[in-house]
Design a protein around this motif. Structure first.
Motif, PDB file in Angstrom:
ATOM      1  N   UNK A  15      56.309  17.906  39.045  1.00  0.00           N
ATOM      2  CA  UNK A  15      57.092  18.894  39.768  1.00  0.00           C
ATOM      3  C   UNK A  15      58.144  18.229  40.631  1.00  0.00           C
ATOM      4  N   UNK A  16      57.869  17.027  41.110  1.00  0.00           N
ATOM      5  CA  UNK A  16      58.830  16.317  41.948  1.00  0.00           C
ATOM      6  C   UNK A  16      60.087  16.022  41.152  1.00  0.00           C
ATOM      7  N   UNK A  17      59.915  15.488  39.960  1.00  0.00           N
ATOM      8  CA  UNK A  17      61.069  15.158  39.125  1.00  0.00           C
ATOM      9  C   UNK A  17      61.849  16.411  38.755  1.00  0.00           C
ATOM     10  N   UNK A  18      61.125  17.493  38.374  1.00  0.00           N
ATOM     11  CA  UNK A  18      61.790  18.721  37.970  1.00  0.00           C
ATOM     12  C   UNK A  18      62.587  19.316  39.121  1.00  0.00           C
ATOM     13  N   UNK A  25      59.229  20.054  49.512  1.00  0.00           N
ATOM     14  CA  UNK A  25      59.913  20.349  48.259  1.00  0.00           C
ATOM     15  C   UNK A  25      58.974  20.451  47.062  1.00  0.00           C
ATOM     16  N   UNK A  26      57.714  20.109  47.212  1.00  0.00           N
ATOM     17  CA  UNK A  26      56.808  20.064  46.078  1.00  0.00           C
ATOM     18  C   UNK A  26      55.538  20.831  46.374  1.00  0.00           C
ATOM     19  N   UNK A  27      54.727  20.990  45.328  1.00  0.00           N
ATOM     20  CA  UNK A  27      53.428  21.634  45.488  1.00  0.00           C
ATOM     21  C   UNK A  27      52.295  20.684  45.153  1.00  0.00           C
ATOM     22  N   UNK A  28      52.609  19.394  45.007  1.00  0.00           N
ATOM     23  CA  UNK A  28      51.542  18.410  44.872  1.00  0.00           C
ATOM     24  C   UNK A  28      51.404  17.767  43.517  1.00  0.00           C
ATOM     25  N   UNK A  29      52.162  18.203  42.516  1.00  0.00           N
ATOM     26  CA  UNK A  29      52.072  17.624  41.184  1.00  0.00           C
ATOM     27  C   UNK A  29      53.248  16.682  40.944  1.00  0.00           C
ATOM     28  N   UNK A  87      53.431  12.293  50.286  1.00  0.00           N
ATOM     29  CA  UNK A  87      53.983  13.563  50.724  1.00  0.00           C
ATOM     30  C   UNK A  87      54.557  13.536  52.128  1.00  0.00           C
ATOM     31  N   UNK A  88      54.150  12.632  52.966  1.00  0.00           N
ATOM     32  CA  UNK A  88      54.671  12.581  54.317  1.00  0.00           C
ATOM     33  C   UNK A  88      55.952  11.802  54.443  1.00  0.00           C
ATOM     34  N   UNK A  97      57.769  25.232  49.884  1.00  0.00           N
ATOM     35  CA  UNK A  97      58.438  25.821  51.037  1.00  0.00           C
ATOM     36  C   UNK A  97      59.954  25.863  50.820  1.00  0.00           C
ATOM     37  N   UNK A  98      60.478  24.812  50.181  1.00  0.00           N
ATOM     38  CA  UNK A  98      61.909  24.757  49.898  1.00  0.00           C
ATOM     39  C   UNK A  98      62.336  25.933  49.023  1.00  0.00           C
TER      40      UNK A  98
END
Length: 405
Positions: free
Chosen positions: A354-357, A347-351, A371-372, A295-296
């Motif tokens: 991806x959070x770090x990137x 900010x993420x899609x679940x992987x 995630x919450x 979403x971000x």
């Protein structure tokens, strides 16, 4: 710029037949003052595989076509790029021999959602509207698809082009030939508004049980998919939607914003829904997110689309935003959950990687959590503080983000 790549294919039709593609936008002037052009024509083979590929883009243009024998356009080299709201004038330089025809640089008309060309060559002429493939490259080509014949000197043609493409068989026209009104009595074997299609679409041409030719989009029912379709197959197996409530300085700016967002985001595989009440200055946008997009990121792309149009970006504001994620589906029911903009899920899609990137790209500090959990931006909770968008600051005050920063 939106781009649609189409492939029409057939296998063992049993007879040779011509396939003709043309644009027939909904207009009361169609086949009265304006006439379509045979965009693509090919012969499908009775035996074996055959077909044709075609590419459409949303980059519009006007041209002064040269008409040869049989009402066929033989050249469209004199043309100009156009944006929604632009007006241009076709003129002539008689100081050289032969005279040189050209279009003046387009002038923007804020608040206008059509394009216009004025004939100022001193005599009636033909003006055509079309689209440009490979724009701004050495390979760019003007593709005329609608013509106005015998436009009087001093008169203007106005275009509001909706890319409704139709496929016909067994019509005796050549490619680039101007079509006449008799095709209004012929039923197309396939038609679609190209804006409702994905970037790549395959249409199969075959015969039904009665022997009549039919066109069918590959992998779909005879009815085309709606504009907003919730995709599946995201990295976490979920579907996501970004939503934003927007405010504009005038109603006309709202309409321009709808076009700007659609043009920019279709090319990035978003599916867009723009909800607007005529005469108001507020609207809602809903983006069905492509694979791997948060979403971000969707909000960043939307802001970029608006800021790319100076007359829009400084007159628009995000009043509120949010997201949704598909949690479960049944036969006639789907259950969606909210995505809180103050949580990691925004900010993420679940992987995990991806959070770090994303943290590195957006200067966002993601601490270990679910995630919450809340996230922090530049060391503070990202609730109402400013967020960095590639060097642009979107000011958030009481859940309102200004695009005019």
């Amino acid at each position: 710029m939106a781009t649609k790549n189409l492939s029409f294919k057939s296998v063992n039709l049993g007879e040779d037949v011509t396939l003709l593609l043309c644009f027939t936008p909904p207009s009361p002037d169609l086949f009265v003052k304006q006439f379509p052009v045979a965009w693509k024509v090919t012969t499908l083979s009775a035996i074996g595989h055959s077909g044709i590929d075609a590419t459409w883009t949303s980059t519009l243009g006007f041209c002064m076509p040269q008409i040869g024998g049989g009402q066929r356009i033989v050249s469209a080299s004199n043309y100009t790029h156009m944006k929604v709201g632009d007006v241009t004038t076709l003129t002539v330089n008689n100081a050289v021999n032969p005279p040189v025809y050209f279009f003046t640089p387009p002038i923007s008309r804020p608040g206008v959602d059509t394009i216009q060309a004025i004939n100022n060559v001193g005599h009636p002429t033909t003006i055509a509207l079309g689209f440009i493939t490979d724009p701004d490259t050495p390979n760019e080509v003007m593709n005329p698809v609608l013509t106005w014949t015998d436009v009087g000197n001093g008169l203007a043609v106005t275009g509001e082009f909706t890319p409704v493409l139709r496929a016909y068989v067994a019509l005796k026209y050549q490619a680039s030939e101007i079509l006449k009104g008799e095709i209004t009595g012929v039923k197309p074997i396939w038609e679609a508004n190209l804006l409702s299609l994905g970037p790549h679409t395959t249409i199969t041409i075959s015969k039904d049980a009665t022997g009549a030719f039919i066109g069918k989009k590959l992998g779909a029912n005879a009815k085309d998919a709606p504009l907003l379709k919730m995709p599946s197959g995201f990295p976490d197996g979920k579907s996501r939607v970004y939503k934003a409530d927007l405010a504009f300085s005038t109603p006309s700016i709202a309409l321009q914003a709808a076009r700007a967002i659609g043009d920019q985001l279709f090319g990035k595989s978003y599916l867009t829904k723009f909800i607007y009440k005529e005469g108001t200055t507020e609207a809602r946008i809903e983006l069905s997110l492509p694979r791997g997009v948060s979403c971000h990121q969707a909000e960043r792309d939307m802001v970029s689309a608006l800021e790319g149009e100076p007359l829009i970006g400084h007159h628009a504001q995000i009043k509120g935003h949010g997201g949704q994620i598909l949690l479960a589906t049944e036969a006639n029911f789907s259950y969606w959950g909210d995505i809180n903009p103050a949580t990691i899920a925004w900010y993420t899609t679940g992987k995990g990687n991806a959070i770090t990137r994303l943290a590195n790209e957006s200067e966002i500090d993601f601490e270990d959590g679910e995630p919450g959990d809340a996230v922090t931006v530049n060391g503070s909770p990202n609730l109402l503080g400013p967020g960095s968008y590639n060097g642009r600051t979107i000011s958030r005050k009481a859940s309102t983000a200004s695009l005019a920063a």
